[in-house]
Design an enzyme around this catalytic site. Structure first.
Site, PDB file in Angstrom:
ATOM      1  N   ASP A  73       0.809  -1.218   0.000  1.00  0.00           N
ATOM      2  CA  ASP A  73       0.000   0.000   0.000  1.00  0.00           C
ATOM      3  C   ASP A  73       0.841   1.265   0.000  1.00  0.00           C
ATOM      4  OD1 ASP A  73       0.771  -0.740   2.648  1.00  0.00           O
ATOM      5  OD2 ASP A  73      -0.662   0.690   3.470  1.00  0.00           O
ATOM      6  N   ASP A  97       8.302   4.702  -1.257  1.00  0.00           N
ATOM      7  CA  ASP A  97       7.685   3.939  -0.166  1.00  0.00           C
ATOM      8  C   ASP A  97       6.477   3.155  -0.663  1.00  0.00           C
ATOM      9  OD1 ASP A  97       7.152   3.025   2.362  1.00  0.00           O
ATOM     10  OD2 ASP A  97       6.450   4.940   3.144  1.00  0.00           O
ATOM     11  N   GLU A 127      -0.049  -1.151   5.636  1.00  0.00           N
ATOM     12  CA  GLU A 127       1.044  -0.766   6.523  1.00  0.00           C
ATOM     13  C   GLU A 127       0.978   0.708   6.893  1.00  0.00           C
ATOM     14  OE1 GLU A 127       5.062   0.750   7.651  1.00  0.00           O
ATOM     15  OE2 GLU A 127       3.820   1.331   5.935  1.00  0.00           O
TER      16      GLU A 127
END
Length: 360
Positions: A73, A97, A127
């Site tokens: 995610d 990220d 997360e």
């Protein structure tokens, strides 16, 4: 209809493909479907699915097993998708990220059929949101055997430098009392927001520690991150609540960290809102030292919180290692260099095959 992922693409191109699939936290289903479908095409892998988390593992009877993990995610998109490439730089949400790390892990899973140690690849959901939704935490509760290993690498962005352990984090709600009154007759009350000034002064003047843990220096922090008070524009507030976040070195337990915050804020009502432990770096363990030797560089402390703490709680030593500058994570101008993605893949491949600077 499941979207096809081509794991033969070079890692930077695969990074772009992963980023361009919708995957904001809670909306990872299509990406998880694509990852699962792509991994099931490789016969050397056994693939499991739990919600929107996908786990693929080799089972070659090796003496050791390692985990390579990454979350699927991202935080919400800010007009920074689809991705764009300009020379050696890939721009877009998730490039740092952490789709660069996920792309590397997917290519390793697909193309290393005979690793030196058995490998479990974990691609998980949620997360970037509250801890109770975290897919890795869910797997740890429901299928802990999937995470059994001697060592784990979490492919969080670290600029291709090993970052050991992580700080712990907790949040507290600090209540400052007052007495309500009509604002036209303010002298009849006691303004709780005004009274919070002394509390904020303590936080402003607080000097956070820098703590050495197993040879790495962790920088702590104690900060107000929210304030709430008042019920109407003509009422002196009788209550003000300041939310305070404490980032603490992994040498402290959650209880010790909470007691420290209470001592700093002595005299106020302090209630724990949430807490997560840190993780010691554990780089003195042979398997971790071998990883550092294989990928090179000088390890640093991870000052933020990451899921290495979940592996630590399971008794699995873990480090953070992946492409991307962590200071660009979640930024509107999020971007990663193509060379860094390639470097991470080359070093991870050498480590997993035993062809790196040192076999593990």
């Amino acid at each position: 209809m499941t979207i096809a992922l081509d794991l033969d693409l070079p890692a930077p191109a695969l990074t772009a493909a992963l980023c361009d699939l919708p995957s904001v936290s809670g909306d990872e289903r299509d990406l998880a479907d694509a990852v699962e479908s792509a991994l099931r095409r490789h016969r050397h892998l056994t693939v499991h699915r739990d919600g929107d988390a996908v786990v693929a593992a080799t089972d070659l009877g090796r003496r050791a097993r390692v985990v390579v993990a990454g979350h699927l995610d991202t935080v919400p998109v800010a007009g920074n998708l689809p991705t764009e490439r300009a020379g050696d730089v890939l721009w877009g949400r998730g490039t740092v990220d952490m789709k660069g790390g996920v792309a590397v892990a997917l290519r390793l899973a697909a193309h290393i059929a005979e690793p030196a140690s058995d490998v479990t690849y974990v691609f998980y959901d949620n997360e970037e949101v509250e801890a109770e939704r975290n897919g890795l935490g869910r797997i740890a509760r429901t299928h802990p055997e999937w995470l059994d290993a001697d060592f784990a690498v979490l492919m969080e962005p670290t600029s291709a430098v090993v970052e050991g352990g992580c700080n712990g984090t907790l949040r507290v709600a600090v209540t400052v009392p007052g007495r309500a009154a009509h604002s036209a007759r303010w002298w009849m009350g006691s303004n709780a927001i005004h009274a919070a000034g002394e509390l904020l002064g303590r936080l402003r003047d607080y000097v956070p520690a820098e703590v050495d843990v197993d040879g790495l220096t962790y920088r702590e922090g104690l900060n107000a991150v929210g304030i709430e008070g008042g019920i109407a524009g003509n009422v002196v507030p009788d209550r003000c609540v300041v939310t305070v976040n404490y980032r603490f070195a992994p040498s402290a337990t959650e209880r010790e960290a909470f007691e420290h915050v209470r001592s700093v804020l002595d005299g106020y009502q302090v209630e724990l809102a949430d807490s997560a432990p840190g993780a010691r770096p554990g780089l003195d363990r042979p398997v971790a030292a071998a990883f550092v030797d294989a990928v090179g560089g000088s390890p640093q402390a991870k000052v933020g919180w990451t899921d290495v703490a979940r592996f630590d709680a399971l008794g699995v030593p873990a480090v953070n290692y992946g492409p991307g500058d962590p200071q660009l994570a979640h930024a509107d101008d999020e971007r990663v260099t193509v060379a860094e993605i390639d470097t991470c893949e080359d070093r991870m491949r050498g480590w997993l095959t035993g062809a790196g600077r040192a076999a593990h």
